[in-house]
Design a protein around this motif. Sequence first.
Motif, short mmCIF file in Angstrom:
data_model
loop_
_atom_site.label_atom_id
_atom_site.label_comp_id
_atom_site.label_asym_id
_atom_site.label_seq_id
_atom_site.Cartn_x
_atom_site.Cartn_y
_atom_site.Cartn_z
N VAL A 92 -6.08 1.71 -7.79
CA VAL A 92 -5.77 3.12 -7.55
C VAL A 92 -7.07 3.79 -7.12
O VAL A 92 -8.03 3.85 -7.89
CB VAL A 92 -5.20 3.80 -8.80
CG1 VAL A 92 -4.87 5.27 -8.50
CG2 VAL A 92 -3.95 3.07 -9.30
N ILE A 93 -7.10 4.30 -5.89
CA ILE A 93 -8.30 4.89 -5.33
C ILE A 93 -8.09 6.39 -5.18
O ILE A 93 -7.16 6.83 -4.49
CB ILE A 93 -8.64 4.26 -3.97
CG1 ILE A 93 -8.80 2.74 -4.12
CG2 ILE A 93 -9.92 4.87 -3.39
CD1 ILE A 93 -9.01 2.02 -2.81
N GLY A 94 -8.95 7.16 -5.85
CA GLY A 94 -8.87 8.61 -5.78
C GLY A 94 -10.12 9.20 -5.17
O GLY A 94 -10.99 8.48 -4.65
N GLU B 259 -4.92 7.05 8.19
CA GLU B 259 -3.99 8.10 7.81
C GLU B 259 -4.36 8.75 6.48
O GLU B 259 -3.89 9.85 6.18
CB GLU B 259 -2.57 7.52 7.74
CG GLU B 259 -2.08 6.99 9.09
CD GLU B 259 -0.71 6.34 8.97
OE1 GLU B 259 -0.21 6.25 7.84
OE2 GLU B 259 -0.16 5.93 10.01
N SER B 260 -5.19 8.05 5.68
CA SER B 260 -5.60 8.61 4.38
C SER B 260 -6.98 9.23 4.49
O SER B 260 -7.90 8.65 5.09
CB SER B 260 -5.60 7.51 3.31
OG SER B 260 -6.10 8.02 2.10
N LYS B 261 -7.16 10.41 3.91
CA LYS B 261 -8.45 11.08 3.91
C LYS B 261 -9.38 10.53 2.84
O LYS B 261 -10.56 10.90 2.79
CB LYS B 261 -8.25 12.57 3.67
CG LYS B 261 -7.43 13.27 4.77
CD LYS B 261 -7.27 14.75 4.47
CE LYS B 261 -6.44 15.43 5.57
NZ LYS B 261 -6.26 16.88 5.29
N LEU B 262 -8.86 9.65 1.99
CA LEU B 262 -9.68 9.11 0.91
C LEU B 262 -10.64 8.03 1.41
O LEU B 262 -11.61 7.71 0.72
CB LEU B 262 -8.78 8.52 -0.18
CG LEU B 262 -7.90 9.53 -0.92
CD1 LEU B 262 -6.95 8.82 -1.88
CD2 LEU B 262 -8.77 10.53 -1.67
N LEU C 196 0.85 -1.19 0.00
CA LEU C 196 0.00 0.00 0.00
C LEU C 196 0.89 1.23 0.00
O LEU C 196 1.79 1.36 0.83
CB LEU C 196 -0.91 0.00 1.24
CG LEU C 196 -1.63 1.31 1.55
CD1 LEU C 196 -2.65 1.64 0.46
CD2 LEU C 196 -2.31 1.23 2.92
N ASP C 197 0.62 2.15 -0.94
CA ASP C 197 1.34 3.43 -1.01
C ASP C 197 0.33 4.57 -1.02
O ASP C 197 -0.70 4.50 -1.71
CB ASP C 197 2.21 3.51 -2.27
CG ASP C 197 3.44 2.61 -2.19
OD1 ASP C 197 3.89 2.34 -1.06
OD2 ASP C 197 3.92 2.17 -3.25
N ASP C 198 0.62 5.61 -0.25
CA ASP C 198 -0.24 6.80 -0.19
C ASP C 198 0.47 7.94 -0.92
O ASP C 198 1.51 8.42 -0.48
CB ASP C 198 -0.51 7.17 1.26
CG ASP C 198 -1.58 8.26 1.38
OD1 ASP C 198 -1.91 8.89 0.35
OD2 ASP C 198 -2.08 8.48 2.50
N TYR C 199 -0.09 8.35 -2.06
CA TYR C 199 0.48 9.43 -2.86
C TYR C 199 -0.32 10.72 -2.73
O TYR C 199 -0.47 11.48 -3.68
CB TYR C 199 0.55 9.00 -4.33
CG TYR C 199 1.54 7.90 -4.60
CD1 TYR C 199 2.91 8.14 -4.53
CD2 TYR C 199 1.11 6.61 -4.91
CE1 TYR C 199 3.83 7.13 -4.78
CE2 TYR C 199 2.02 5.59 -5.17
CZ TYR C 199 3.38 5.87 -5.09
OH TYR C 199 4.29 4.87 -5.34
N GLU C 200 -0.90 10.96 -1.56
CA GLU C 200 -1.66 12.16 -1.22
C GLU C 200 -2.97 12.25 -1.99
O GLU C 200 -4.06 12.20 -1.41
CB GLU C 200 -0.82 13.42 -1.44
CG GLU C 200 0.39 13.51 -0.51
CD GLU C 200 1.13 14.81 -0.68
OE1 GLU C 200 0.69 15.64 -1.51
OE2 GLU C 200 2.15 15.00 0.01
N ASN C 201 -2.90 12.41 -3.32
CA ASN C 201 -4.15 12.56 -4.09
C ASN C 201 -4.74 11.22 -4.52
O ASN C 201 -5.83 11.16 -5.07
CB ASN C 201 -3.92 13.43 -5.32
CG ASN C 201 -2.93 12.80 -6.28
OD1 ASN C 201 -2.03 12.08 -5.86
ND2 ASN C 201 -3.09 13.07 -7.58
#
Length: 388
Positions: free
Chosen positions: A167-169, A276-279, A136-141
């Motif tokens: 990829v979840i946006g 940790e992710s806002k998505l 799992l990688d968090d690329y902000e957007n």
Amino acid sequence: MKLLDSGFRRNDNKLFFLTFYDIASPKTGGNMAGKKKGRKISGKKAGLSPGSLVYVGSRTDEPVRISIMDYDADRIDEIPEATLDDIKKCMARDSVTWVNVSGIHDTAIVEAVGRLYHLHPLALEDIVNTRHRAKLDDYENHLFLVLKMVIQEPETIRIVFEHVCLVIGPDYLISFQEREGDVFGPVRERLRKTKGRIRKSGPDYLGYALMDMIVDHYYEVLDQLGEEIEAIQEEALSNPTAKMRRAIHDARRQVVVLRKTIWPLREIVAGLLRGESKLFQDGTMIFLQDVYDHVVQVIDTVETYRDLLTGAMETYMSSVSNKMNETMKVLTIMATLFIPLTFLAGVYGMNFKYMPELEWRYAYPSFWGIVLVVFLAMLLWFKNKNWL
């Protein structure tokens, strides 16, 4: 096609090979399309800069297929054969868009889709690398997940793993697969036929639903593997042959492959649960917790199977040892019974001139009488000692 592992499968009192492969396979239950065999491409990325798109996987001539499901609470638009222009049109809408790319061997298409959604170059690099471990990688957007989808073919005895990336946006989900066909059919049907939670929620809930389907198919494979292990345990006790020893070793390798595949998934779900992710919305977290519980159950089952196979190997070795001991016992008793008989035969077989018994009229029948008495006496003695 790269062979990962093989084993035995019991059916109709017979044992068959059970095989793991690392790419998708022929049609499975209406969700799997035809797959062509290929061989691995290796050694192509050495010396290249980070983010370089080089496909590492099985050679194939199949065309890349893009499908789109664009939906909200009131409507759903499905495009089975989509283009990049269709993706652009969906991006302009206020809805959730699921873009599924079947075939990652064409790096130009992967790069074009990534350019539309501004995906990180390192994420694109991992998408086309089928050997990459789950992560799992968090690329902000956007969030980037690498998963391994496991499928067992109903008409054959092969188990296959397929490289899947999500990829979840904010308002989209993109799934990349090695080949056409997957285990996501029930999710598509829920989107088509219901206006429930999945249609009212965002791409985070869709991502949960896809991960849940992947984990559920691990249960199916483990159920089948459990039957194989049960058959192995029975055979190890009743028929400890060299073929059974090979079956145990192959089954242990299968468990190792499953363990290596499922353990990273636990880390992925745990990372999402940390919030940790806002998505990912708070309402989706409780469902992710359910997936985490399922992953833990799968891991516990895999560990249990590993212990059972260890026990099966110990049972096999014990059975072989006992069988050898029984064989040696029979041979030892036979040799012991003939020791006094051999002594008598040796004495009266000596070529001496003066042996009075040789001239006796009843010497021959007396000799056989003594032999018979000694033989029966030793048999009774062994029986009394419970050696027979």
